[in-house]
Design a protein around this motif. Structure first.
Motif, mmCIF file in Angstrom:
data_model
loop_
_atom_site.group_PDB
_atom_site.id
_atom_site.type_symbol
_atom_site.label_atom_id
_atom_site.label_comp_id
_atom_site.label_asym_id
_atom_site.label_seq_id
_atom_site.Cartn_x
_atom_site.Cartn_y
_atom_site.Cartn_z
ATOM 1 N N GLY A 142 0.835 -1.208 0.000
ATOM 2 C CA GLY A 142 0.000 0.000 0.000
ATOM 3 C C GLY A 142 0.862 1.248 0.000
ATOM 4 N N ARG A 143 1.934 1.207 0.793
ATOM 5 C CA ARG A 143 2.847 2.365 0.839
ATOM 6 C C ARG A 143 3.616 2.523 -0.475
ATOM 7 N N VAL A 144 3.992 1.395 -1.094
ATOM 8 C CA VAL A 144 4.682 1.466 -2.395
ATOM 9 C C VAL A 144 3.768 2.146 -3.411
ATOM 10 N N ASN A 145 2.504 1.719 -3.410
ATOM 11 C CA ASN A 145 1.541 2.339 -4.343
ATOM 12 C C ASN A 145 1.357 3.821 -4.032
ATOM 13 N N TYR A 146 1.348 4.143 -2.723
ATOM 14 C CA TYR A 146 1.204 5.546 -2.320
ATOM 15 C C TYR A 146 2.376 6.371 -2.855
ATOM 16 N N VAL A 147 3.590 5.827 -2.692
ATOM 17 C CA VAL A 147 4.794 6.548 -3.140
ATOM 18 C C VAL A 147 4.736 6.772 -4.658
ATOM 19 N N LEU A 148 4.344 5.723 -5.402
ATOM 20 C CA LEU A 148 4.297 5.858 -6.864
ATOM 21 C C LEU A 148 3.236 6.886 -7.280
ATOM 22 N N ALA A 149 2.070 6.831 -6.611
ATOM 23 C CA ALA A 149 1.003 7.781 -6.953
ATOM 24 C C ALA A 149 1.421 9.201 -6.559
ATOM 25 N N ARG A 150 2.044 9.304 -5.387
ATOM 26 C CA ARG A 150 2.471 10.625 -4.892
ATOM 27 C C ARG A 150 3.548 11.205 -5.816
ATOM 28 N N ARG A 151 4.418 10.326 -6.308
ATOM 29 C CA ARG A 151 5.475 10.780 -7.228
ATOM 30 C C ARG A 151 4.836 11.413 -8.472
ATOM 31 N N ILE A 152 3.808 10.753 -8.997
ATOM 32 C CA ILE A 152 3.154 11.302 -10.198
ATOM 33 C C ILE A 152 2.506 12.651 -9.885
ATOM 34 N N GLU A 153 1.837 12.734 -8.706
ATOM 35 C CA GLU A 153 1.202 14.009 -8.303
ATOM 36 C C GLU A 153 2.246 15.119 -8.215
ATOM 37 N N LEU A 154 3.369 14.812 -7.573
ATOM 38 C CA LEU A 154 4.394 15.838 -7.367
ATOM 39 C C LEU A 154 5.029 16.247 -8.702
ATOM 40 N N LEU A 155 5.233 15.288 -9.616
ATOM 41 C CA LEU A 155 5.798 15.633 -10.923
ATOM 42 C C LEU A 155 4.823 16.513 -11.705
ATOM 43 N N GLU A 156 3.514 16.288 -11.483
ATOM 44 C CA GLU A 156 2.513 17.175 -12.102
ATOM 45 C C GLU A 156 2.677 18.600 -11.571
ATOM 46 N N GLU A 157 2.925 18.697 -10.241
ATOM 47 C CA GLU A 157 3.143 20.018 -9.623
ATOM 48 C C GLU A 157 4.388 20.682 -10.231
ATOM 49 N N VAL A 158 5.438 19.862 -10.443
ATOM 50 C CA VAL A 158 6.669 20.395 -11.050
ATOM 51 C C VAL A 158 6.351 20.923 -12.451
ATOM 52 N N LYS A 159 5.537 20.172 -13.177
ATOM 53 C CA LYS A 159 5.149 20.580 -14.539
ATOM 54 C C LYS A 159 4.436 21.932 -14.497
ATOM 55 N N ARG A 160 3.527 22.079 -13.488
ATOM 56 C CA ARG A 160 2.775 23.333 -13.358
ATOM 57 C C ARG A 160 3.714 24.484 -13.004
ATOM 58 N N LEU A 161 4.668 24.194 -12.130
ATOM 59 C CA LEU A 161 5.636 25.222 -11.726
ATOM 60 C C LEU A 161 6.496 25.641 -12.928
ATOM 61 N N GLN A 162 6.916 24.620 -13.694
ATOM 62 C CA GLN A 162 7.751 24.898 -14.872
ATOM 63 C C GLN A 162 6.993 25.786 -15.851
ATOM 64 N N LYS A 163 5.726 25.452 -16.027
ATOM 65 C CA LYS A 163 4.897 26.229 -16.955
ATOM 66 C C LYS A 163 4.732 27.663 -16.440
ATOM 67 N N SER A 164 4.514 27.825 -15.129
ATOM 68 C CA SER A 164 4.291 29.160 -14.548
ATOM 69 C C SER A 164 5.547 30.014 -14.674
ATOM 70 N N LEU A 165 6.725 29.346 -14.679
ATOM 71 C CA LEU A 165 7.974 30.111 -14.785
ATOM 72 C C LEU A 165 8.397 30.296 -16.240
ATOM 73 N N GLY A 166 7.644 29.634 -17.162
ATOM 74 C CA GLY A 166 7.961 29.784 -18.594
ATOM 75 C C GLY A 166 9.260 29.131 -18.986
ATOM 76 N N VAL A 167 9.617 28.048 -18.311
ATOM 77 C CA VAL A 167 10.876 27.343 -18.636
ATOM 78 C C VAL A 167 10.547 26.247 -19.653
ATOM 79 N N PRO A 168 11.270 26.180 -20.770
ATOM 80 C CA PRO A 168 11.002 25.133 -21.771
ATOM 81 C C PRO A 168 11.543 23.780 -21.305
ATOM 82 N N GLY A 169 11.227 22.718 -22.083
ATOM 83 C CA GLY A 169 11.770 21.388 -21.782
ATOM 84 C C GLY A 169 10.799 20.569 -20.936
ATOM 85 N N ASP A 170 11.254 19.337 -20.555
ATOM 86 C CA ASP A 170 10.403 18.440 -19.775
ATOM 87 C C ASP A 170 11.061 18.153 -18.426
ATOM 88 N N ALA A 171 10.930 19.114 -17.523
ATOM 89 C CA ALA A 171 11.569 18.968 -16.205
ATOM 90 C C ALA A 171 10.858 17.910 -15.367
#
Length: 1490
Positions: A896-925
């Motif tokens: 259950g915790r492994v699944n939580y970590v994997l799901a949380r990782r995807i959520e956090l990478l989505e947040e990184v994507k949003r942050l990257q977009k808000s800062l106008g940085v190109p590429g796939d961070a």
């Protein structure tokens, strides 16, 4: 193998028998507590009782039970004892009473502590009597009673009164009993002792002659007792009849010797005395050992004594001896013998010049010394100071056999204890399983002694501690295995076929006949071992059974334990099996061997591995399992076959038996204990002595720890500064800020830490105690840094206002050391535990905490509360099978915790994507955690640093508030947060908000960095291991899981710093100890810093099913209870918030100081009366119903029909008034009654929508740790108090109710019981008939204790109540609007023919309180009773009776069946209508047999 005779069960006398007894009549005249006018003390009464009642009945337990129960010791014997009236009968009477108290497991020394003046004189009289001639004033039976009394004294050294007397018998001066040459030798070995000895001599010279003579008597007591025993032992003939009194005396004496040897304080000087007396040599050469029947137990006890006399410990220092040190001692003994031989005995030259390994076996020693004359052997022994010197002119008085055995047994090589253990098979065999001395039946009465280790307060070494627990755990599981084998094999009905083979006339779910058995592999032994590394075999069975049973067999997993059984029945086909007769001879059982499943074989003969892929479908019904056999057992069996020509056991098996998985983990636990004994068991230095029971019991308290922490952050523990000040009464609180507006939590507190480890907590001089500094706390409020602008960023807060004792428990738990918290019922144990965990988590973020509980339920409660606090859920992990039951949407198991970590990782990478977009940085961070890390470093950090440089306070100019918002680089990213982000009120506030926003961003990347491992590790197993070892900070498991998985955890490199144990008083001693050692030591030291145990030793102990292990071996004593007995400091929580104050009074007398929290007086639910009932608690007397009180259809399966009906009638009455059924629980003290009540509920009201079922119907033992608003309790017994006499069970029973407690019992029986007096005196102060207020609806406005405005009705007996409830129900039906619709739904005819009603708790726990778990227990079901509350036709049918049904196809109890029918009229008057006879099935048989 001869089958053991079934022991008799002691039948307790009934109340009427008690009242008819001569003893009872005397008690009523002289000492009964309820008699006001007592006759004056008369010594003749004691003489008469002793001669006529005790001696004449040959110390019959029944007579002694009656006397002890009547409070003879407390109110007559000891109260009036003085040297003037002391006599033989007086002494013996007191000893019998004390021994009986120990047998009953009730406190024995309380009376003596209250009046200790004459105890020294009494004790001296006992010593004198114990040494008296056996044919003199005291008979051998009486002296056996005295030996048992002395044994109890030696085992009660924690009682100051006893210790002060016993100490004189076992201290250094007892060496006066040694022969002079031996004394000199011993004193020479330890020069320090020589000084002490000279001091003792000087002190003796100063004593007056009489006192000196008395002291000498005491010092020589044990030496003289041994000599006396040797005389008795020598009088036992080899073959002529012998009185059992002699045998019992010898057995009890050896038991006393074992107990003296197994405790360091008694062993320290006594071991030398025992060695000098050569007791073991005398015993092994005695006739008693060679008498097969009478001497069997004696021989087993002797082996235990031999083990302890040679135990690997230094008697003086108490240090464990290593294998090398033991070898050195052995070599020293042989070489000193060789030197003596070389110097004085030319005939032994060959021996003197040989190397040690050549001459240290028994065979070679007998060969060398056998030819010598008796006189020469005596001289050799006297050179070694083993015997007095033999004058030249005289011949020795010792026979040659004795002298030879003395020299050989002393010098032969001994196999080391650990080697013995490693060579021991883990599975029990038929020899152990049915040996009554080792595994007694459930009828053990506590009379005789047994060849079992005892768990007392102290242990010799950790090895001894583990070994005793290992043996007891093994034997306790053996007892359960015996029950399973007897149940399964007798169900299979093995009979002898016409041709002499075996034919099975029945079938069993848990056992199958074996079609084929072959040993397929015997692997080579490891170097230095003589047993194979593994032995594997194939077992083939034919699964021609129902599908679900077939699935169970095919579902056997790796490591499941099964048993292989050989039966050779002698009884012809069709013989009936009688459970009361010995089992072995009926079924012809010959062999039992254990095995462990490796797996089932597929079509190609390969093992099917457990895994995610589906298992192959196998054709046909033949299945083959590959099993591992025990290599040690295999080697022993094969050796026996080859050397002695015995048959090959492995060619005879014809039955394989499996067990329930939950009860089948014994082998894994035993392997864990054995592995612990083979490793360097590193317990933290600060705990070592306490675990063994020595040293200063408070040495591990935080106040004495050298690494005490001065400043601690209490986080959200306190709700306000006032709360903090109230939590430290007697201390000055100094706050670092004066502004009251800033004095808000969280607080950091600096405590006055006393320097110097050895200082007492309460300094005698009181100098530094009273100094201001030592009483001042420095409190520093601090602000938690802003975590971000989102509402979920706010930390979760504790809302509980802890009391000052709870705060002390929390403070102790945060400090290093051992913390023990005693939590009475309702005092918030779990809240304290959760707060300690939270505070450790915040104060020491790098440390890891292990949570261990007894049950999954307790673990779930803890987890649910932990989640409500400010703990990041990625740091939580739950191991074991109970996580499925967690009542949360989140899964805290490993996967259950492994699944939580994997799901949380995807959520956090989505947040990184949003942050990257808000800062106008190109590429796939946001591609991976790694790319996100680079993005943070190069893009986010650079922007933040640039921002800080712009808004940072420059020089003297006052900063501009608007700049904080203007230059902020992450506005777009935080656009979804509550606006405006910046308030613009002050620069500091806005700057803190900006930093909070950055912390929020930084946390995203920190978590991603932690989750990087899950990108690198590909399999779920690897990821879960990583989480366990690296990521999780709070890991929870049950004690059973810890014991099962220790090997795996250690192998993984699992590490932790703190342990918190909940329900610690319910966990077995060994299961409490194993969690301390789930990690490998670092550089030889344990990294454990804190051990917090929370429990309540006044409630029920761990469940031990076999009475012998529970009583004789004290196996039910938890480590928590032992620590309390030793005197380890505890924090006693002292305010309960569960029950009304009046209910709390029923059990708070058991605790030091248990009060009530304010809300118990203030909240309306506690101050309002219970509607329809005059009292908030009442004891209701229940007399015999139709001449029957308690009945016992099966051993220990007690039922009481009258009480069961009464309880259900009150439940129905309460529900009809409007009480919610789920707020009422029905408890009872016995399993049989539980089943009976469930059946009656099914019949009466279970499916009736107006009434329903109670929340639970279960036993008191099962309900521990739970609560409900209203408890109805049935005490069942009418003949003897039974196990409620254990005050711990009474405390649990009285403390389950919050608002109302109604107890149904035979008052005349329970009010006489001394241990229960504090509770029953309060209960009997109220009327003993039920007082009800039928016209008062629920809920009521009446205050508790007020006189009601409605009429009160007194119910005299059960039929009246039944009749009343029936009429009430009919009246209710008639007055409701839906009269016609509901008319046919009357109770209890709710069950159509053939329909089965599931009981609310289908698990139907049969494994409780010493009741043998059997699927086909007879249980009287249907109420067979009075008041049928049903109308299937409008008028009664005269003369018609109702049938009583047995449980699961067995007969009912005749006692209750007699109470069947003719009661309808008596109970319900003309309104009652019986159902048709015999049409309904037993409502609860269905779930029981599924």
């Amino acid at each position: 193998m001869a089958a053991p005779a079934q022991p008799k069960k002691i039948v307790a006398p009934t109340v009427s028998q008690i009242n008819a007894e001569f003893v009872t009549q005397l008690a009523c005249k002289y000492w009964a507590p309820h008699i006001k006018k007592k006759s004056p003390f008369d010594i003749k009464v004691i003489e008469d009782i002793y001669e006529k009642e005790i001696v004449k009945s040959r110390f019959a337990i029944r007579k002694i039970m009656l006397l002890e129960f009547s409070q003879y010791l407390e109110n007559y014997l000891w109260m009036n004892y003085s040297p003037e009236v002391s006599s033989k009968a007086y002494l013996m009477s007191i000893c019998c009473m004390v021994n009986e108290k120990f047998r009953e497991n009730v406190p024995a020394w309380e009376t003596f502590k209250k009046k200790p003046d004459h105890f020294p004189f009494f004790f001296k009289c006992i010593l004198k009597a114990a040494l008296a001639e056996t044919d003199g004033e005291f008979s051998l039976h009486e002296q056996t009673v005295l030996l048992l009394f002395l044994d109890h004294c030696f085992n009660s050294l924690e009682v100051d009164l006893i210790r002060s007397q016993v100490q004189q018998l076992i201290s250094l001066p007892m060496w006066m009993g040694l022969q002079p040459a031996r004394l000199e030798l011993e004193l020479k070995k330890t020069p320090k002792l020589k000084k002490f000895w000279n001091l003792i001599k000087k002190n003796d010279e100063k004593m007056d002659p009489e006192a000196r003579e008395q002291a000498y008597q005491e010092r020589r007591f044990l030496s003289q007792l041994i000599q006396k025993f040797i005389c008795v032992l020598k009088s036992v003939p080899l073959s002529e009849p012998v009185t059992m009194d002699k045998v019992h005396y010898c057995e009890r004496f050896i038991e006393l010797m074992i107990d003296l040897e197994a405790l360091l304080p008694t062993r320290r000087w006594f071991n030398t005395i025992l060695d000098d007396s050569h007791l073991l040599v005398h015993c092994y050469l005695s006739n008693l050992v060679h008498r097969e029947e009478d001497g069997h137990l004696f021989s087993q006890l002797l082996d235990m004594l031999k083990f302890y006399t040679g135990f690997e410990i230094n008697d003086q220092t108490g240090n464990a001896l290593t294998e090398n040190e033991m070898t050195t001692i052995h070599y020293d003994r042989i070489t000193s013998l060789q030197r003596a031989a070389f110097a004085h005995f030319p005939e032994l030259y060959d021996f003197a010049l040989s190397n040690v390994a050549e001459v240290d076996t028994r065979g070679s020693l007998v060969k060398l010394f056998g030819p010598l004359s008796s006189n020469t052997l005596h001289q050799v022994a006297s050179y070694l100071c083993l015997l007095p010197t033999l004058p030249k002119t005289e011949d020795t008085t010792f026979d040659k056999e004795f002298l030879l055995e003395l020299l050989v047994s002393r010098h032969e090589r001994r196999i080391s204890q650990i080697q013995q253990l490693n060579q021991m098979p883990l599975y029990p065999t038929e020899k152990i399983i049915w040996d009554e001395n080792i595994v007694p039946t459930e009828y053990y009465s506590g009379e005789g002694c047994l060849a079992l280790p005892k768990l007392n307060l102290q242990f010799l070494t950790l090895h001894d501690y583990l070994l005793r627990n290992f043996n007891l755990f093994r034997l306790e599981s053996t007892y359960e295995i015996r029950q399973d084998i007897e149940d399964s094999v007798s169900r299979m009905k093995p009979w002898q076929s016409e041709y002499g083979g075996v034919v099975f006339g029945g079938w069993a779910r848990m056992a199958q006949p074996i079609v084929a058995f072959t040993v397929v592999e015997v692997a080579k032994p490891n170097i230095g071992e003589n047993w194979p590394t593994r032995v594997r075999a194939d077992v083939t069975i034919n699964l021609n059974v129902r599908d679900h049973i077939k699935d169970e067999w095919e579902g056997l997993r790796k490591h499941d334990v099964c048993f292989l059984i050989t039966v050779r029945p002698t009884k012809p086909y069709g013989t009936k099996f009688d459970r009361r007769r010995p089992f072995i001879e009926q079924v012809g059982l010959v062999y039992v061997r254990g095995c462990e499943i490796q797996g089932m074989l597929d079509d190609k003969g390969r093992v099917i591995e457990d895994g995610p892929e589906p298992r192959p479908n196998l054709r046909g019904e033949s299945r083959t399992f590959r099993v591992f056999l025990d290599p040690n057992q295999y080697q022993q069996d094969m050796t026996n076959t080859i050397q002695n020509g015995a048959e090959d056991v492995y060619e005879t098996f014809n039955i394989i038996m499996r067990r329930k998985p939950k009860e089948n983990n014994f082998k894994a636990v035993l392997e864990t204990i054995r592995n612990l004994m083979n490793t360097d068991c590193v317990v933290p230095a600060w705990l070592h002595d306490i675990i063994l029971g020595y040293g200063d019991p408070s040495s591990a308290h935080y106040s004495k720890m050298p690494n005490q922490i001065a400043t601690l952050d209490f986080n959200d523990t306190f709700l306000s500064i006032e709360h903090l000040k109230a939590s430290f009464p007697g201390l000055n609180v100094k706050v670092t800020v004066d502004d009251p507006a800033l004095q808000i939590p969280p607080f950091r507190i600096t405590f006055p830490v006393r320097s110097g480890k050895g200082k007492k907590r309460k300094d005698v001089d009181g100098e530094d105690e009273d100094s201001e500094e030592a009483k001042t706390l420095i409190v520093e409020p601090h602000v938690i840094p802003n975590r971000g602008p989102y509402p979920y960023n706010q930390p979760k807060r504790n809302t509980i206002q802890f009391t000052h004792t709870q705060i002390e428990a929390i403070r102790a738990g945060m400090q290093p050391g051992l913390t023990m918290v005693v939590g009475p019922p309702g005092t918030g144990k779990t809240d304290v535990a959760v707060q300690i965990i939270s505070n450790i988590y915040h104060n020491f973020p790098e440390q890891r905490t292990l949570i261990v509980t007894h049950s999954n339920q307790a673990l779930n409660q803890l987890f649910e509360k932990i989640m409500a606090l400010d703990i990041d859920e990625r740091h939580l992990l739950r191991l074991g099978h109970g996580e499925e039951e967690l009542e949360t949407e989140k899964d805290f198991s490993r996967y259950g915790r492994v699944n939580y970590v994997l799901a949380r990782r995807i959520e956090l990478l989505e947040e990184v994507k949003r942050l990257q977009k808000s800062l106008g940085v190109p590429g796939d961070a946001s591609y991976t955690c790694e790319t996100a890390g680079y993005f943070f470093l190069y893009q986010v950090m650079s922007r933040w640093e640039e921002y800080i440089s712009k808004v940072k306070n420059k020089g003297n100019t006052s900063p501009d508030v608007t700049e904080v918002s203007t230059f902020f680089p992450f506005h777009e990213y935080f656009a979804n947060a509550p606006q405006p982000i910046f308030k613009g009120r002050s620069y500091e506030e806005d700057m803190e908000i900006a930093e909070g926003c950055f912390r929020h961003i930084k946390k995203i990347f920190t978590q991603l960095e932690e989750f990087r491992a899950s990108e690198l590790l590909r399999s779920g197993l690897d990821r879960s291991k990583y989480l366990l070892v690296k990521e999780a900070k709070i890991i929870a498991m049950t004690c059973t899981h810890a014991a099962l998985k220790r090997h795996d955890l250690v192998k993984l490199g699992f590490k932790y710093d703190n342990i918190l144990m909940e329900e610690a008083a319910q966990i077995l001693e060994i299961e409490t100890f194993i969690p301390l050692l789930l990690q490998n030591p670092q550089d030889g030291f344990s990294r454990l810093k804190r051990w917090i145990m929370i429990g309540d030793h006044h409630q029920l102990p761990p469940v031990i099913k076999n009475m012998a292990f529970q009583k004789y071996s004290n196996m039910e004593q938890s480590l928590f209870t032992r620590f309390v007995r030793i005197g380890v400091p505890t924090v006693d929580l002292d305010a309960q918030g569960r029950a009304r104050a009046s209910l709390c009074n029923l059990y708070n007398w058991r605790y030091k100081k248990l009060g009530n929290l304010p809300h118990v007086q203030l909240l309306p639910e506690f101050s309002t009366a219970n509607a329809g009932l005059l009292y908030d608690f009442q004891l209701i007397n229940v007399e015999d119903f139709q001449g029957v009180g308690e009945s016992e259809p099966n051993p220990y399966f007690y039922q009481n029909l009258g009480e069961a009906e009464y309880v259900v009638a009150l439940f129905m009455y309460m529900c009809l008034l409007g009480y919610p059924a789920d707020k009422i629980s029905i408890l009872t003290t016995y399993n049989g009654q539980k089943h009976l009540i469930r059946d009656i509920i099914n019949r009466r009201c279970g499916n009736n929508p107006l009434i329903g079922r109670p929340n639970k119907v279960t036993t008191v033992d099962r309900f521990q740790g739970q609560q409900n608003d209203y408890i109805l309790l049935s005490l069942v017994r009418t003949r003897a108090v039974g196990h409620l006499r254990d005050v711990r069970r009474l405390v649990v029973a009285m403390s389950r109710a919050r608002l109302g407690l109604y107890i149904f019992a035979r008052v005349s029986l329970f009010q006489n019981c001394f241990e229960l007096t504090p509770a029953f005196s309060q209960l009997t102060a109220r009327p003993l008939h039920l007082h009800i207020i039928p016209t008062e609806p629920f809920p009521t406005c009446r205050k508790n204790g007020e006189r009601p405005s409605h009429e009160v009705q007194v119910i005299k007996n059960m039929p009246q109540m039944a009749n009343f409830v029936y009429n009430m129900y009919m009246h209710l039906i008639q007055t409701t609007h839906h009269y016609h619709q509901t008319f046919l739904q009357l109770p209890p005819a709710m069950v159509e023919e053939g329909e089965e009603v599931q009981s609310q708790e289908t698990e139907m726990e049969t494994e409780e309180e010493g009741m043998p778990p059997q699927a086909d227990m007879p249980c009287v079901t249907d109420a067979s009773v009075s008041h049928e509350l049903v109308a299937s036709q409008p008028e009664a049918i005269p003369g018609q009776t109702e049938a009583t049904f047995g449980r699961a196809g067995t007969g009912s109890s005749p006692e209750v069946t007699s109470a069947v029918s003719e009661v309808t009229a008596a109970a319900a008057g003309s309104d009652a209508v019986p159902t048709e006879a015999g049409t309904q099935q037993d409502a609860t048989s269905a779930p029981e047999t599924k």
